[in-house]
Design an enzyme around this catalytic site. Structure first.
Site, PDB file in Angstrom:
ATOM      1  N   TRP A 113       0.840  -1.216   0.000  1.00  0.00           N
ATOM      2  CA  TRP A 113       0.000   0.000   0.000  1.00  0.00           C
ATOM      3  C   TRP A 113       0.862   1.249   0.000  1.00  0.00           C
ATOM      4  O   TRP A 113       0.556   2.229  -0.672  1.00  0.00           O
ATOM      5  CB  TRP A 113      -1.001  -0.022   1.154  1.00  0.00           C
ATOM      6  CG  TRP A 113      -1.946  -1.174   1.024  1.00  0.00           C
ATOM      7  CD1 TRP A 113      -2.041  -2.245   1.864  1.00  0.00           C
ATOM      8  CD2 TRP A 113      -2.903  -1.409  -0.026  1.00  0.00           C
ATOM      9  NE1 TRP A 113      -2.990  -3.126   1.400  1.00  0.00           N
ATOM     10  CE2 TRP A 113      -3.535  -2.641   0.255  1.00  0.00           C
ATOM     11  CE3 TRP A 113      -3.270  -0.703  -1.170  1.00  0.00           C
ATOM     12  CZ2 TRP A 113      -4.521  -3.184  -0.581  1.00  0.00           C
ATOM     13  CZ3 TRP A 113      -4.250  -1.228  -1.993  1.00  0.00           C
ATOM     14  CH2 TRP A 113      -4.868  -2.452  -1.692  1.00  0.00           C
ATOM     15  N   ASP A 186      -1.585   6.831   6.480  1.00  0.00           N
ATOM     16  CA  ASP A 186      -2.626   5.912   6.011  1.00  0.00           C
ATOM     17  C   ASP A 186      -2.858   4.942   7.156  1.00  0.00           C
ATOM     18  O   ASP A 186      -2.050   4.052   7.415  1.00  0.00           O
ATOM     19  CB  ASP A 186      -2.138   5.164   4.753  1.00  0.00           C
ATOM     20  CG  ASP A 186      -3.109   4.062   4.319  1.00  0.00           C
ATOM     21  OD1 ASP A 186      -4.141   3.861   4.987  1.00  0.00           O
ATOM     22  OD2 ASP A 186      -2.816   3.396   3.302  1.00  0.00           O
ATOM     23  N   LYS A 210     -12.292  -1.887   7.482  1.00  0.00           N
ATOM     24  CA  LYS A 210     -11.662  -2.814   8.438  1.00  0.00           C
ATOM     25  C   LYS A 210     -12.215  -2.532   9.835  1.00  0.00           C
ATOM     26  O   LYS A 210     -13.010  -3.305  10.343  1.00  0.00           O
ATOM     27  CB  LYS A 210     -10.141  -2.701   8.386  1.00  0.00           C
ATOM     28  CG  LYS A 210      -9.557  -3.211   7.067  1.00  0.00           C
ATOM     29  CD  LYS A 210      -8.795  -2.132   6.403  1.00  0.00           C
ATOM     30  CE  LYS A 210      -8.076  -2.438   5.113  1.00  0.00           C
ATOM     31  NZ  LYS A 210      -8.370  -3.579   4.326  1.00  0.00           N
TER      32      LYS A 210
HETATM   33  C1  LIG Z   1      -3.269   0.050   4.555  1.00  0.00           C
HETATM   34  C2  LIG Z   1      -4.154   0.119   3.345  1.00  0.00           C
HETATM   35  N1  LIG Z   1      -4.128   1.217   2.575  1.00  0.00           N
HETATM   36  C3  LIG Z   1      -4.903   1.334   1.489  1.00  0.00           C
HETATM   37  C4  LIG Z   1      -5.743   0.325   1.105  1.00  0.00           C
HETATM   38  C5  LIG Z   1      -6.588   0.499  -0.126  1.00  0.00           C
HETATM   39  O1  LIG Z   1      -7.884   0.753   0.257  1.00  0.00           O
HETATM   40  P1  LIG Z   1      -9.086   0.924  -0.783  1.00  0.00           P
HETATM   41  O2  LIG Z   1      -9.330  -0.411  -1.367  1.00  0.00           O
HETATM   42  O3  LIG Z   1     -10.176   1.423   0.111  1.00  0.00           O
HETATM   43  O4  LIG Z   1      -8.678   1.916  -1.797  1.00  0.00           O
HETATM   44  C6  LIG Z   1      -5.822  -0.832   1.876  1.00  0.00           C
HETATM   45  C7  LIG Z   1      -6.741  -1.923   1.500  1.00  0.00           C
HETATM   46  O5  LIG Z   1      -6.780  -2.974   2.077  1.00  0.00           O
HETATM   47  C8  LIG Z   1      -4.998  -0.936   3.022  1.00  0.00           C
HETATM   48  O6  LIG Z   1      -5.026  -2.030   3.776  1.00  0.00           O
END
Ligand SMILES: Cc1ncc(COP(=O)(O)O)c(C=O)c1O
Length: 381
Positions: A113, A186, A210
């Site tokens: 991520w 994030d 989550k």
């Molecule tokens: C730490 C983290 N950041 C970003 C994301 C991406 O999220 P989204 O699918 O809501 O764009 C996730 C998805 O699991 C994640 O775990």
């Protein structure tokens, strides 16, 4: 209800408290003036059919925002937005709004991520003239730990972006770092799980799916005064500017009204169950039990190094055997676990192995049951 028959270890969308499912279902049938309690009056309409501009939704939205401050400890000095587009949209909105030409957008690379956030900054830099620097990374060791940050940042750093919990690799910052630049975080997969210094972030965000609610709503917050002092970025469409959303009280366009209500209900559940500090105790107990079982086993091996281990996503491999046998063994374990009522244990496709996501709503007895199942599986190999 199906959720009570199986333990759901899904990484997200993930388990939510059963009370929240009940109240959300009730609000879909007919919204009450107080969706959290049974005493409100029915309004004669479903949550799904009311205007986001009407008084009923305005009350839900205001309550959700107030709970973000009260329960998650996001300072009152922060603007709070409940946007669409997922955490991934924030990967792009951040450099679009806050990367400054000729200055350096700094990133800590702790997993897939983080890497996606970095990629968006690099792409935008081509046209917008900022630089992107990866100031620390654990990529070389397979993202098995949280790397130390350098003592000094590059000159002219505009912000430092970190991922507080790495959902795929199962590592987590113990506390958010102190840096000499605005800290952006994030917090998608450990927000609300324990106090870890969120109040120090200049900007934070979390996809709700989550610890906060369903997919389709993303919590974003940032220091209002700091944002007001930033140069207005050129050539950015209105919908992608934080200022556009803030100027309309977070209701510039139609929000995910259902998602906002569920987020409100989840935060009320956290508050009514002792708040984030009580969640910390509950989550630490679950994580300690699972890591202890892994460390005591000669079949299962935790992936993350001690000191960096996530309390939310516990990742492990099976084995000692050659790769192809290990894969078959993992498959056998995941299949047997699913048959025994443990769902969602397959690791992320990029990592393999297994992953147990044990977010706030995941019951401690589910971890105890999984540990017993793992011991029994190992005994019979
Ligand atoms: C730490 C983290 N950041 C970003 C994301 C991406 O999220 P989204 O699918 O809501 O764009 C996730 C998805 O699991 C994640 O775990």
């Amino acid at each position: 209800m199906a959720a009570s028959r199986i333990y759901n270890f899904s990484a997200g969308p993930a388990i939510l408290p059963p009370e929240v499912f009940e109240r959300a279902a009730s609000a879909v049938r007919e919204l009450r003036t107080n969706a959290h309690a049974d005493d409100g009056e029915g309004i004669g309409l479903s949550l799904l059919e009311i205007s986001h501009r009407g008084a009923d939704f305005a009350a839900i939205h205001a309550k959700a925002v107030a709970l973000v401050h009260e329960v998650l400890g996001v300072p009152e000095s922060c603007e709070v937005l409940l946007l669409q587009g997922g955490a991934s949209l924030q990967f792009a909105m951040i450099p679009l709004n806050f990367a400054v030409p000729k200055r350096v957008a700094c990133y800590v690379d702790t997993g897939a991520w983080s890497a996606k956030a970095i990629k968006e900054s690099v792409t935008l830099a081509e046209t917008r003239g900022h630089e992107t620097a990866v100031i620390a990374s654990s990529k070389a060791s397979g993202y098995d730990h949280i790397p130390a940050l350098p003592e000094a940042l590059p000159a002219a750093s505009s912000y430092v972006h970190v991922t507080s919990n790495n959902t795929i690799f199962g590592t987590e910052f113990e506390q958010l770092p102190d840096v000499d630049a605005p800290l952006f975080v994030d917090a998608s997969s450990n927000i609300g799980s324990r106090p870890f210094g969120l109040e120090r972030a200049t900007l934070g965000y979390a996809g709700a799916q989550k610890n906060l609610g369903p997919s389709g709503v993303t919590l974003v917050w940032y220091q209002r005064e700091w944002a007001a002092q930033q140069p207005s970025p050129a050539g950015v469409p209105g919908i992608l500017r934080y200022a556009t959303h803030a100027a309309k009280g977070g209701l510039y366009n139609t929000p995910n009204t259902f998602g906002v209500l569920v987020l409100q209900l989840v935060l009320e559940w956290v508050r009514d169950n002792g708040g984030v500090t009580a969640m910390a105790t509950r989550n630490q107990g679950k994580a300690d039990a699972l890591y202890a079982a892994l460390d005591a086993s000669s079949l299962f091996t935790a992936k993350a190094k001690p000191g960096s281990r996530s309390r939310m996503n516990v990742v492990w491999t099976l084995g000692g055997a050659p790769d192809d046998e290990r894969e078959a063994l993992t498959k056998r374990f995941v299949t047997a676990a699913a048959a025994a009522g443990f769902a969602g244990l397959k690791g992320h496709r990029s990592v393999g192995g297994c992953r147990a996501s044990i977010y706030n709503a995941f019951p401690p007895e589910g971890v105890t049951a999984l540990c017993e199942f793992m011991r029994e599986f190992e005994r019979t190999q």
